[in-house]
Every structure is written in structure tokens, then in C-alpha cells.
Design an enzyme around this catalytic site. Structure first.
Site, PDB file in Angstrom:
ATOM      1  N   HIS A  86       0.861  -1.192   0.000  1.00  0.00           N
ATOM      2  CA  HIS A  86       0.000   0.000   0.000  1.00  0.00           C
ATOM      3  C   HIS A  86       0.890   1.232   0.000  1.00  0.00           C
ATOM      4  O   HIS A  86       1.814   1.341   0.801  1.00  0.00           O
ATOM      5  CB  HIS A  86      -0.902   0.030   1.240  1.00  0.00           C
ATOM      6  N   ASP A 165     -15.369   2.829   7.176  1.00  0.00           N
ATOM      7  CA  ASP A 165     -14.312   3.717   6.702  1.00  0.00           C
ATOM      8  C   ASP A 165     -14.806   4.628   5.588  1.00  0.00           C
ATOM      9  O   ASP A 165     -14.453   5.797   5.532  1.00  0.00           O
ATOM     10  CB  ASP A 165     -13.099   2.915   6.208  1.00  0.00           C
ATOM     11  N   ARG A 172     -14.514  13.020   7.180  1.00  0.00           N
ATOM     12  CA  ARG A 172     -13.238  13.667   7.507  1.00  0.00           C
ATOM     13  C   ARG A 172     -12.831  14.647   6.419  1.00  0.00           C
ATOM     14  O   ARG A 172     -12.285  15.714   6.692  1.00  0.00           O
ATOM     15  CB  ARG A 172     -12.139  12.604   7.682  1.00  0.00           C
ATOM     16  N   SER A 187      -7.847   3.850   9.053  1.00  0.00           N
ATOM     17  CA  SER A 187      -8.550   3.808   7.772  1.00  0.00           C
ATOM     18  C   SER A 187      -7.827   2.878   6.794  1.00  0.00           C
ATOM     19  O   SER A 187      -8.422   1.965   6.189  1.00  0.00           O
ATOM     20  CB  SER A 187      -8.630   5.239   7.207  1.00  0.00           C
ATOM     21  N   LYS A 191      -8.821  -1.639   6.015  1.00  0.00           N
ATOM     22  CA  LYS A 191      -9.078  -2.229   4.689  1.00  0.00           C
ATOM     23  C   LYS A 191      -8.063  -3.322   4.373  1.00  0.00           C
ATOM     24  O   LYS A 191      -8.409  -4.364   3.810  1.00  0.00           O
ATOM     25  CB  LYS A 191      -9.072  -1.126   3.625  1.00  0.00           C
TER      26      LYS A 191
HETATM   27  N1  URA Z   1      -5.953   6.652   2.507  1.00  0.00           N
HETATM   28  C1  URA Z   1      -6.936   6.034   3.187  1.00  0.00           C
HETATM   29  O1  URA Z   1      -7.399   4.984   2.779  1.00  0.00           O
HETATM   30  N2  URA Z   1      -7.370   6.594   4.312  1.00  0.00           N
HETATM   31  C2  URA Z   1      -6.879   7.737   4.822  1.00  0.00           C
HETATM   32  O2  URA Z   1      -7.322   8.177   5.863  1.00  0.00           O
HETATM   33  C3  URA Z   1      -5.864   8.372   4.111  1.00  0.00           C
HETATM   34  C4  URA Z   1      -5.403   7.812   2.951  1.00  0.00           C
END
Ligand code: URA
Length: 430
Positions: A86, A165, A172, A187, A191
Site C-alpha cells: 500500500h 471507513d 473527515r 482507515s 481495509k
Molecule cells: N488513505 C486512506 O485509505 N485513508 C486515509 O485516511 C488516508 C489515505
């Protein structure tokens, strides 16, 4: 149904700097997802978290509560280990494209659930969609089949993973609370943990083109995410990497696919190759393949074979010509010298304004739009020499793209020693 807590009590506890209990966290995340906690209450709590923080155990519980709102994927029926990467997002960051098939060469399954771009950073799915026929949406069954047959899949994350999320991220975004490290870390990691990968390598970007401009905060984010992954049983490491200059020589969808294919053919820009190999080695190591030689697989065509199979499995034609923008314009050097700075944020905004990115989630992107980079920091330039080529289908966009580049390019007098910092700044493990 009577509720276990009152949202106001949870908000007040965090406002006053207290730690939230496990039961409070479980309830507030679930109740928000059910619509019992209102947006204004969650935005107030998010701001209290931003201002007062959370400790490691609170963040871990918050992450687990977000995972519990949705489904978890399970790759245990596959015959090989799984590894995923990621990136926190950058300009010209096409690394996922060569990386996923490269790692799959070594009998590691790479389930790469990716997103679309928003703002100045591009999205992996937008890039791949410039390949004729390629489709991003796969069912869970199709994804498992492809992991079995090909070993690598890059596809859209289903809506079932951590639905809390999605709702919280959108909130947010409009309440000035994106930057809270506990919320960013939970967040991303909710995932990734729900996706069920066995190993995870995080590329945490630092610099003007990154989400985290400041190294100390990027380091804290990396440590927090490595801690969350490790506590959830996922072998997790993070590389802190530079994003003050764009990666490689292209920013834009089809332009970046072309550059990725060059890397898979054993060529491509040195920085893209370096980061692809650094991340591949980390993924292979974490997946129990410490002796694999990814550089050899780029050089001898095995990674390219895996790429072709991965694209074909999703309906794409890897040999088809890629879309090209209708119009181009060049940005030229005004004086002789050496390129001292090419600002990643400026290039990202220029590519976005040319049509490579979108302003709202539902906007289309132009496959051929973007910025091609001819000179990298540290290289000499002559007055009149092209530094960048701007690509777009809609030439009225050139002016605003050029404005974005104002102040983003510095040419120093010839002979000036330009220090180019390391691409991989640090490595953080558990
Ligand atoms: N990417 C995400 O998936 N969540 C965040 O809060 C910031 C970047």
C-alpha cells in the site's frame, strides 16, 4: 433498540483527553455506521481525536471495530502465500503496475485492491483503465480464480470491506480531520487487514507531493501502521520514501502505463526500477521468499509474461496501443544551468488540471493527459531545451497547468552542486 452509550459522553471523554474504553469504541464505530450517531457528532469526535490523539491500544480497537462493520476476505485456500503493498500516494507513483506481476513470478499471490485518484495524486485503477478492454470490477470468485491462475490481480476494492471507513473518510474530508494519524492509520489498515493478506509492505511517502509533507509525522504514521498490522497477525514493514520530486518521467494515466511496461521490459527510469525492486524484495522476504531475485525477473521477461497474463485475465489487451492525448505543449528552460528542483506537488496539480485527475468522485479522467518529464533534478539544461511536455485532449487547460508549475521548477547556474537525497529514506519494522 436501547443504545449502550450516549454519543455526547464519548465525545466529551475524548474532548477532555481521556482514553476511550473498548466498549465505547466498539459502540461508536458501529452506531455511526448504523446511522445512530449523527455526522455532526462523529465529526466532533474526529476533531477531538485529531487534537488529543489515541494510544496504540485505542487505535487497534478502533481499527478492529471498523473491520467488524464489514466482510473479511480469506485467502487461506490458495496454495501460495499472499503479499500486498500500500502506498500513501504520490505523483507519478505507478509502482503497483510493475510490482504486482513481478512478485507473482515467485509463486506469491498478490491481491492488490486499489482505488481511483482524487486530487493531485493518481489512482492505480484510472491508470489501468487506459488499457483497451481492461476492467477493474471483479467478483470475489473471479479474484480468487485469477490469484490461483496468474498470481496477481489489481482490482477495485468491493464495497463490503470496512464500510465504516467509507462513511468516516467522506466525513473527515469535509471537516478538516483527514490529517489525524490515528484516523489515517486505522482507515488504511482496516481495509488491508479485512482484505486478508498475510504480508503487507507500506510505502509511506514524505515530501511536497505526499499526503505527509513532514518526515516526523510520516515516521509516526508508518510506526502506527506497522504496529496495527503486526498486532493483527499480518507481517508488516514500511519504507519511508521521498516524494518531493515525481517518480520517474511521467505523471498521467496512459503515460504511466507506458513507463511501467518499459520497466517490465528491463528498462525504465532508474528511480522507478529502484523502488519497484526495494518493495518487491520486502514483499518477497515477508512472504517467505528471501532468496528470490526480482531484478533477474525484470531482465529476463518473466515479469512481463506475468503482466501480460494479469492484464488479459481482466479483459485487457496488453499489446494494444495506448491512448494518446490530442494536443501537446512544451515547457522549456529559460536559461542554461542545472535543474535544481522539480516539485512533485506542482507537477501533480499540472497533470490533474490537464485532465489526468478528477475534481469530484464522479468526474471522468482523460486517459492520455498528463506530464512527461524530460529532465530530472541534478541534470544539466540549456536555454530553450524542453523540460516537460504537457499532454491533454482539451488545450484550454494548458494555461492553468502552466500556472500550477510556476515556482515549481528551479534552474541553478551551471556547475552548482545539486544534492539529490535518497529515494528510500528509512525502513520501519515491528
Ligand atoms: N488513505 C486512506 O485509505 N485513508 C486515509 O485516511 C488516508 C489515505
Amino acid at each position: 433498540m436501547s443504545e449502550a452509550f450516549d454519543a455526547v459522553d464519548v465525545i466529551v471523554a475524548k474532548r477532555d483527553g481521556k482514553r476511550l474504553t473498548d466498549a465505547q469504541i466498539d459502540w461508536v464505530v458501529d452506531a455511526y455506521t448504523r446511522g445512530v450517531v449523527a455526522d455532526e457528532q462523529m465529526s466532533s469526535l474526529a476533531m477531538a481525536i485529531l487534537l488529543n490523539g489515541m494510544d496504540r491500544a485505542e487505535i487497534a480497537r478502533w481499527t478492529a471495530a471498523m473491520i467488524a462493520t464489514g466482510e473479511r476476505m480469506d485467502f487461506s485456500s490458495l496454495s501460495r502465500p499472499t503479499a500486498d503493498k500500500h502506498s500513501t500516494g504520490g505523483v507519478g507513483d505507478k509502482i503497483t503496475l510493475p510490482l504486482a506481476p513481478l512478485v507473482a513470478v515467485f509463486d506469491v499471490a498478490v491481491p492488490q485492491l486499489s482505488g481511483r485518484g482524487l486530487g493531485h495524486t493518481g489512482g492505480t485503477l484510472d491508470k489501468l483503465e487506459s488499457i483497451p478492454g481492461w476492467r477493474a470490477a471483479l467478483s470475489n470468485d473471479e479474484m480468487m480464480r485469477q490469484l490461483d491462475d496468474v498470481g496477481a490481480v489489481i482490482c477495485q476494492a468491493g464495497s463490503g470491506l470496512a464500510p465504516a471507513d467509507r462513511k468516516l473518510y467522506a466525513l473527515r474530508d469535509v471537516t478538516g480531520t483527514v490529517e489525524a494519524i490515528p484516523l489515517i492509520a486505522s482507515s488504511i489498515m482496516s481495509k488491508k487487514i479485512a482484505e486478508g493478506t498475510g504480508a503487507l509492505v507500506l510505502d509511506v511517502k514524505v515530501g511536497t507531493g505526499a499526503f505527509m509533507k513532514d518526515e516526523a509525522r510520516a515516521r509516526e504514521l508508518a510506526r502506527t501502521m506497522v504496529g496495527l498490522g503486526t498486532d493483527a497477525g499480518v507481517t508488516t514493514v514500511a519504507l519511508l520514501t521521498d516524494m518531493s520530486t515525481p517518480l520517474g518521467r511521467t505523471a498521467g494515466n496512459a503515460l504511466e502505463v507506458r513507463e511501467s511496461v518499459e520497466v517490465l521490459a528491463g528498462g525504465g527510469p532508474a528511480d522507478v526500477v529502484e523502488l519497484t525492486l526495494a518493495l518487491a524484495r520486502e514483499m518477497l522476504d515477508a512472504a517467505g521468499r528471501p532468496d528470490a531475485d526480482p531484478a533477474a525477473a525484470l531482465a529476463d521477461g518473466r515479469a512481463m509474461d506475468a503482466w501480460n497474463r494479469m492484464i488479459e485475465a481482466q479483459g485487457g489487451d496488453p499489446r494494444a496501443s495506448l491512448p494518446v492525448a490530442r494536443e501537446t505543449e512544451q515547457v522549456v528552460a529559460e536559461q542554461d544551468g542545472v535543474l535544481a528542483r522539480l516539485d512533485a506537488y506542482a507537477v501533480g496539480i499540472a497533470a490533474w488540471r490537464l485532465g489526468a485527475g478528477r475534481a469530484r468522485k464522479e468526474d471522468p479522467v482523460q486517459a492520455g493527459a498528463g506530464v512527461e518529464i524530460h529532465v530530472r533534478p541534478g541534470e544539466p539544461v540549456r536555454a530553450g531545451q524542453p523540460l516537460l511536455t504537457l499532454h491533454t485532449d482539451t488545450p484550454e487547460r494548458f494555461g492553468r497547468a502552466r500556472e500550477a508549475l510556476d515556482g515549481g521548477i528551479d534552474v541553478a547556474p551551471a556547475g552548482t552542486a545539486v544534492e539529490v537525497g535518497p529515494l528510500v529514506i528509512d525502513r520501519i519494522d515491528a
